[in-house]
Design a protein around this motif. Structure first.
Motif, PDB file in Angstrom:
ATOM      1  N   GLU A  85       0.854  -1.206   0.000  1.00  0.00           N
ATOM      2  CA  GLU A  85       0.000   0.000   0.000  1.00  0.00           C
ATOM      3  C   GLU A  85       0.878   1.239   0.000  1.00  0.00           C
ATOM      4  O   GLU A  85       1.969   1.227   0.561  1.00  0.00           O
ATOM      5  N   PRO A  87       1.424   4.708   1.717  1.00  0.00           N
ATOM      6  CA  PRO A  87       0.932   5.362   2.934  1.00  0.00           C
ATOM      7  C   PRO A  87       0.010   6.539   2.599  1.00  0.00           C
ATOM      8  O   PRO A  87       0.270   7.283   1.646  1.00  0.00           O
ATOM      9  N   ARG A  88      -1.038   6.668   3.377  1.00  0.00           N
ATOM     10  CA  ARG A  88      -2.065   7.672   3.102  1.00  0.00           C
ATOM     11  C   ARG A  88      -1.469   9.084   2.949  1.00  0.00           C
ATOM     12  O   ARG A  88      -1.893   9.850   2.090  1.00  0.00           O
ATOM     13  N   ALA A  89      -0.464   9.380   3.789  1.00  0.00           N
ATOM     14  CA  ALA A  89       0.141  10.719   3.754  1.00  0.00           C
ATOM     15  C   ALA A  89       0.829  11.000   2.416  1.00  0.00           C
ATOM     16  O   ALA A  89       0.966  12.151   2.024  1.00  0.00           O
ATOM     17  N   GLN A  90       1.251   9.931   1.721  1.00  0.00           N
ATOM     18  CA  GLN A  90       1.967  10.131   0.451  1.00  0.00           C
ATOM     19  C   GLN A  90       1.056  10.079  -0.771  1.00  0.00           C
ATOM     20  O   GLN A  90       1.512  10.288  -1.895  1.00  0.00           O
ATOM     21  N   LEU A  91      -0.207   9.765  -0.550  1.00  0.00           N
ATOM     22  CA  LEU A  91      -1.136   9.710  -1.688  1.00  0.00           C
ATOM     23  C   LEU A  91      -1.361  11.106  -2.257  1.00  0.00           C
ATOM     24  O   LEU A  91      -1.698  11.269  -3.426  1.00  0.00           O
ATOM     25  N   SER A  94      -5.407  13.197  -3.654  1.00  0.00           N
ATOM     26  CA  SER A  94      -5.775  12.096  -4.538  1.00  0.00           C
ATOM     27  C   SER A  94      -7.162  12.283  -5.136  1.00  0.00           C
ATOM     28  O   SER A  94      -8.036  12.855  -4.516  1.00  0.00           O
ATOM     29  N   GLY A  97      -8.711   7.701  -6.240  1.00  0.00           N
ATOM     30  CA  GLY A  97      -7.784   6.652  -5.812  1.00  0.00           C
ATOM     31  C   GLY A  97      -6.430   6.685  -6.477  1.00  0.00           C
ATOM     32  O   GLY A  97      -5.647   5.754  -6.308  1.00  0.00           O
ATOM     33  N   ARG A 148      -4.134   1.683  -8.641  1.00  0.00           N
ATOM     34  CA  ARG A 148      -3.835   3.083  -8.290  1.00  0.00           C
ATOM     35  C   ARG A 148      -2.807   3.671  -9.263  1.00  0.00           C
ATOM     36  O   ARG A 148      -2.955   4.799  -9.730  1.00  0.00           O
TER      37      ARG A 148
END
Lengths: 170, 181
Positions: A85, A87-91, A94, A97, A148
């Motif tokens: 996955e 990490p959410r902080a690096q998306l 967005s 997705g 993604r």
């Protein structure tokens, strides 16, 4: 042993011709394998590729490389990969997705490609043509991550993907 | 000539040895360089496409009744769905386990579908998020590539009117349908 002790004047000559033959054959084989592969690509040590019966050979170096722990676009690290996955902080910011840093990097490449095509081609129809990307990804990553990345690339106008695999006999 | 030969003095036979050591040095260096830079893993590619929204006008075939083939992959199950684009849709579903045997059976089913519809070269692929890339590549292999024992698909090219054969693929065009869902 002939010269040991200095008593005997006999000299031993080693026949080097068979070794020369082996070297010649090895060089011919290695040079042949160089010329038959259109692209010689060393797989990143941080990933394992899945096996495939494909006969289609690699024709360009991978632009996207997803190792077990990192995601690279053209050798530039754009994100970490933790348990398959991002990490959410690096998306980033967005959308649907996609991964923002991947989109930004690919968009920059797509724009540069367009400028080059526009400068070299006179046909304006060719300028807007969508591009292809070669992607190398560890075999253990889930489809969610692939989706993604593909979505990010699609937003940057790359719609054809060449997924790198290890070739096995059919 | 004979006289001349007779006149030549017979000399002592001497062994002439070629110094091959520099030659071996060069070969060793070349071998080392080539072996270090050689790649022993044969890599290949599986080409897929993602759906793309375009402003271009719809192609003419959109009006025709064509067969749509879909493969839906889950961690433990594979499903092949065939459906016509217009009524009567005749939707059919075929389930297989997501195992080596299941993929072989799915491949046979897809070969039968392509044989019955040789002009249909497109397949849409859908997958659940938790299916790993190793499993997906095996499914794409089964869906895309023709085995040596499979029949060759002959079809008429709509544009040129000439008969063509698909020697390498079962479904050459794979669309990753789940990407924009």
């Amino acid at each position: 042993m002939a010269s040991v002790g200095g008593g005997s004047k006999d000299t031993l000559t080693l026949n080097l011709y068979p070794m020369l033959d082996i070297f010649s054959i090895l060089i011919v084989f290695l040079l042949m394998s160089y010329s038959t592969d259109p692209v010689s690509h060393d797989v990143n040590s941080g990933l394992e590729l899945p096996d495939s019966v494909t006969m289609v050979t690699l024709d360009e170096l991978p632009a996207i490389v997803v190792t077990k722990s990192e995601l690279f676009v053209n050798d530039k690290k754009v994100a970490d990969v933790v348990n398959g996955e991002i990490p959410r902080a690096q998306l980033g910011e967005s959308f649907q997705g996609a991964i923002r840093p991947v989109y930004d990097e690919l968009k920059r490449i797509a724009d540069a490609n367009k400028r080059i095509v526009a400068a070299t081609l006179n046909d304006p129809a060719q300028v807007g043509k969508t591009g292809a990307l070669t992607m190398e990804m560890d075999k253990g990553h889930p489809f969610k991550l692939m989706k993604r990345i593909m979505l990010s690339a699609q937003q940057a106008e790359f719609v054809t993907f060449k997924l790198v695999v290890t070739r096995i006999e059919n | 000539m004979r006289r001349k030969r007779k006149g030549i003095k017979r000399q002592d036979v001497t062994d002439i040895e070629l110094n091959i050591i520099p030659f071996i040095d060069v070969f060793s260096m070349l071998n080392t360089f080539l072996l270090f830079s050689a790649v022993f893993v044969a890599t290949g590619i599986i080409e897929v496409q993602v759906p793309f929204l375009s402003n271009a006008p719809q192609p003419k075939e959109e009006g025709q009744r064509t067969l749509e083939v879909k493969v839906d992959a889950a961690k433990d199950k594979l499903q092949v769905i065939t459906e016509y684009s217009k009524e009567p849709r005749n939707e059919q579903k075929f389930d297989f386990p997501n195992t080596k045997e299941g993929m072989d059976r799915m491949h046979e089913r897809l070969v039968a579908i392509r044989q019955a519809n040789p002009t249909q070269d497109k397949l849409s692929f859908f997958s659940e998020d938790d299916v790993i890339w190793e499993s997906i590549s095996a499914i794409l292999d089964a869906a895309k590539f023709r085995k040596q024992t499979d029949p060759v698909f002959s079809f008429k090219n709509e544009k040129t009117g000439a008969m063509e054969q698909d020697q390498q693929f079962v479904f050459p065009k794979i669309i990753m349908g789940s990407v924009i869902l």
